[in-house]
Structure formats: C-alpha cells, structure tokens
Design a protein around this motif. Sequence first.
Motif, PDB file in Angstrom:
ATOM      1  N   TRP A  36       0.860  -1.188   0.000  1.00 55.06           N
ATOM      2  CA  TRP A  36       0.000   0.000   0.000  1.00 55.06           C
ATOM      3  C   TRP A  36       0.892   1.233   0.000  1.00 55.06           C
ATOM      4  O   TRP A  36       1.867   1.307   0.765  1.00 55.06           O
ATOM      5  CB  TRP A  36      -0.911   0.029   1.224  1.00 55.06           C
ATOM      6  CG  TRP A  36      -2.004  -0.973   1.184  1.00 55.06           C
ATOM      7  CD1 TRP A  36      -2.017  -2.221   1.743  1.00 55.06           C
ATOM      8  CD2 TRP A  36      -3.273  -0.814   0.553  1.00 55.06           C
ATOM      9  NE1 TRP A  36      -3.203  -2.853   1.487  1.00 55.06           N
ATOM     10  CE2 TRP A  36      -4.001  -2.011   0.759  1.00 55.06           C
ATOM     11  CE3 TRP A  36      -3.879   0.207  -0.176  1.00 55.06           C
ATOM     12  CZ2 TRP A  36      -5.282  -2.194   0.268  1.00 55.06           C
ATOM     13  CZ3 TRP A  36      -5.163   0.028  -0.656  1.00 55.06           C
ATOM     14  CH2 TRP A  36      -5.851  -1.161  -0.434  1.00 55.06           C
ATOM     15  N   ARG A  38       0.596   5.741  -0.560  1.00 56.78           N
ATOM     16  CA  ARG A  38      -0.360   6.848  -0.492  1.00 56.78           C
ATOM     17  C   ARG A  38       0.243   8.098  -1.101  1.00 56.78           C
ATOM     18  O   ARG A  38       1.466   8.257  -1.145  1.00 56.78           O
ATOM     19  CB  ARG A  38      -0.794   7.106   0.950  1.00 56.78           C
ATOM     20  CG  ARG A  38       0.261   7.718   1.843  1.00 56.78           C
ATOM     21  CD  ARG A  38      -0.246   7.812   3.282  1.00 56.78           C
ATOM     22  NE  ARG A  38       0.662   8.570   4.148  1.00 56.78           N
ATOM     23  CZ  ARG A  38       0.510   8.697   5.468  1.00 56.78           C
ATOM     24  NH1 ARG A  38      -0.531   8.095   6.070  1.00 56.78           N
ATOM     25  NH2 ARG A  38       1.363   9.396   6.165  1.00 56.78           N
ATOM     26  N   ARG A  45       4.217  10.201  -3.969  1.00 59.64           N
ATOM     27  CA  ARG A  45       3.673   8.937  -3.482  1.00 59.64           C
ATOM     28  C   ARG A  45       4.698   8.294  -2.550  1.00 59.64           C
ATOM     29  O   ARG A  45       5.900   8.278  -2.838  1.00 59.64           O
ATOM     30  CB  ARG A  45       3.360   8.011  -4.653  1.00 59.64           C
ATOM     31  CG  ARG A  45       2.544   6.795  -4.287  1.00 59.64           C
ATOM     32  CD  ARG A  45       2.098   6.021  -5.518  1.00 59.64           C
ATOM     33  NE  ARG A  45       1.205   6.806  -6.359  1.00 59.64           N
ATOM     34  CZ  ARG A  45       0.550   6.299  -7.392  1.00 59.64           C
ATOM     35  NH1 ARG A  45       0.697   5.021  -7.722  1.00 59.64           N
ATOM     36  NH2 ARG A  45      -0.245   7.060  -8.118  1.00 59.64           N
ATOM     37  N   ASP A  89      -2.888  11.566   7.798  1.00 57.13           N
ATOM     38  CA  ASP A  89      -3.049  10.329   7.028  1.00 57.13           C
ATOM     39  C   ASP A  89      -3.952  10.533   5.816  1.00 57.13           C
ATOM     40  O   ASP A  89      -4.108   9.613   5.002  1.00 57.13           O
ATOM     41  CB  ASP A  89      -3.632   9.219   7.902  1.00 57.13           C
ATOM     42  CG  ASP A  89      -2.687   8.783   9.010  1.00 57.13           C
ATOM     43  OD1 ASP A  89      -3.155   8.572  10.139  1.00 57.13           O
ATOM     44  OD2 ASP A  89      -1.471   8.651   8.731  1.00 57.13           O
ATOM     45  N   ALA A  91      -5.058  11.081   2.353  1.00 58.32           N
ATOM     46  CA  ALA A  91      -4.364  10.858   1.084  1.00 58.32           C
ATOM     47  C   ALA A  91      -5.182   9.891   0.242  1.00 58.32           C
ATOM     48  O   ALA A  91      -6.160   9.299   0.725  1.00 58.32           O
ATOM     49  CB  ALA A  91      -2.973  10.263   1.329  1.00 58.32           C
ATOM     50  N   ARG A  92      -4.741   9.730  -0.985  1.00 56.41           N
ATOM     51  CA  ARG A  92      -5.289   8.659  -1.815  1.00 56.41           C
ATOM     52  C   ARG A  92      -4.366   7.456  -1.625  1.00 56.41           C
ATOM     53  O   ARG A  92      -3.135   7.589  -1.771  1.00 56.41           O
ATOM     54  CB  ARG A  92      -5.365   9.070  -3.279  1.00 56.41           C
ATOM     55  CG  ARG A  92      -6.177   8.098  -4.122  1.00 56.41           C
ATOM     56  CD  ARG A  92      -6.596   8.688  -5.437  1.00 56.41           C
ATOM     57  NE  ARG A  92      -7.494   7.801  -6.158  1.00 56.41           N
ATOM     58  CZ  ARG A  92      -8.805   7.760  -5.962  1.00 56.41           C
ATOM     59  NH1 ARG A  92      -9.375   8.568  -5.072  1.00 56.41           N
ATOM     60  NH2 ARG A  92      -9.564   6.920  -6.655  1.00 56.41           N
ATOM     61  N   TYR A  93      -4.962   6.331  -1.306  1.00 54.69           N
ATOM     62  CA  TYR A  93      -4.206   5.124  -1.014  1.00 54.69           C
ATOM     63  C   TYR A  93      -4.269   4.173  -2.206  1.00 54.69           C
ATOM     64  O   TYR A  93      -5.356   3.874  -2.711  1.00 54.69           O
ATOM     65  CB  TYR A  93      -4.751   4.446   0.248  1.00 54.69           C
ATOM     66  CG  TYR A  93      -4.335   5.160   1.508  1.00 54.69           C
ATOM     67  CD1 TYR A  93      -4.842   6.413   1.829  1.00 54.69           C
ATOM     68  CD2 TYR A  93      -3.389   4.598   2.374  1.00 54.69           C
ATOM     69  CE1 TYR A  93      -4.428   7.087   2.976  1.00 54.69           C
ATOM     70  CE2 TYR A  93      -2.983   5.256   3.526  1.00 54.69           C
ATOM     71  CZ  TYR A  93      -3.506   6.499   3.812  1.00 54.69           C
ATOM     72  OH  TYR A  93      -3.096   7.164   4.953  1.00 54.69           O
ATOM     73  N   GLY A 108      -6.699   3.506  -6.767  1.00 51.40           N
ATOM     74  CA  GLY A 108      -6.634   4.232  -5.510  1.00 51.40           C
ATOM     75  C   GLY A 108      -7.996   4.404  -4.850  1.00 51.40           C
ATOM     76  O   GLY A 108      -9.037   4.348  -5.506  1.00 51.40           O
ATOM     77  N   GLN A 110      -9.752   7.000  -1.726  1.00 48.51           N
ATOM     78  CA  GLN A 110      -9.497   8.208  -0.938  1.00 48.51           C
ATOM     79  C   GLN A 110      -9.781   7.970   0.536  1.00 48.51           C
ATOM     80  O   GLN A 110     -10.833   7.433   0.904  1.00 48.51           O
ATOM     81  CB  GLN A 110     -10.360   9.359  -1.447  1.00 48.51           C
ATOM     82  CG  GLN A 110     -10.175  10.661  -0.685  1.00 48.51           C
ATOM     83  CD  GLN A 110      -8.795  11.263  -0.884  1.00 48.51           C
ATOM     84  OE1 GLN A 110      -8.192  11.136  -1.941  1.00 48.51           O
ATOM     85  NE2 GLN A 110      -8.281  11.914   0.161  1.00 48.51           N
TER      86      GLN A 110
END
Length: 115
Positions: A36, A38, A45, A89, A91-93, A108, A110
Amino acid sequence: QVDLVESGGGLVQPGGSLNLSCGDAEITFKLYDMGWYRQAPGKQREMVARISRAGSTAYADFVKGRFTISRDNAKKMVNLQMNSLKPEDTARYYCNGRLMGREYWGQGTQVTVSS
C-alpha cells in the motif's frame, strides 16, 4: 492483465479506523509481493506498508503501531487495517503488486481524516 481494485476508503474522524482492501480474482495472487502506498495533494507517493509473498511485512515509520497489513491468498486480497488515524493520514491510497520486476497499481481509494 492485472486489475487491482481497492475499496474501503472514506471519511473518518481523527482517532478512528478504516480497513482498506485490494484484490484481483484473476491473477495468481500468491506469487505477488503486495503493498500500500499513499499520495497526498502536492506530495510524492510514499510507501505505507508492504507484505511479501512469504508474508514478511514492512512499514513506514509514520504508521508503525497504527496500521497492519495482511493478505489472504485464498481470497486473493490484501488488507490494510488503519487505526488511530490522524489528519495527516489524509491521502489517496494505492494498492501495489510486484511480480518478476513488474509493478502494477490500482486506481486508488481516498481516505480523509477530518472532524
């Protein structure tokens, strides 16, 4: 064709929890090292957590003790349990898979941590 699909993102209050999932039912999932990452707006990233096909895990310092990565090879899924979430934390993961030197990314999901 590898098509990693993430789910489980959303809006959560600080201190809350979310569980992200990612998988592809069509691949030989057990052969892949998974991870993973983010990306927050305006930032690069970054790695969050990784789990090898043997089950070894690695975490970024900023999530140690709060996030847990796991995999279920039978279900062809990798999960990221996120606890004690902080606004930073947000972010787009992205789900990542690696096999024989090639990398694959999902679209991704969100995650927004806000009160």
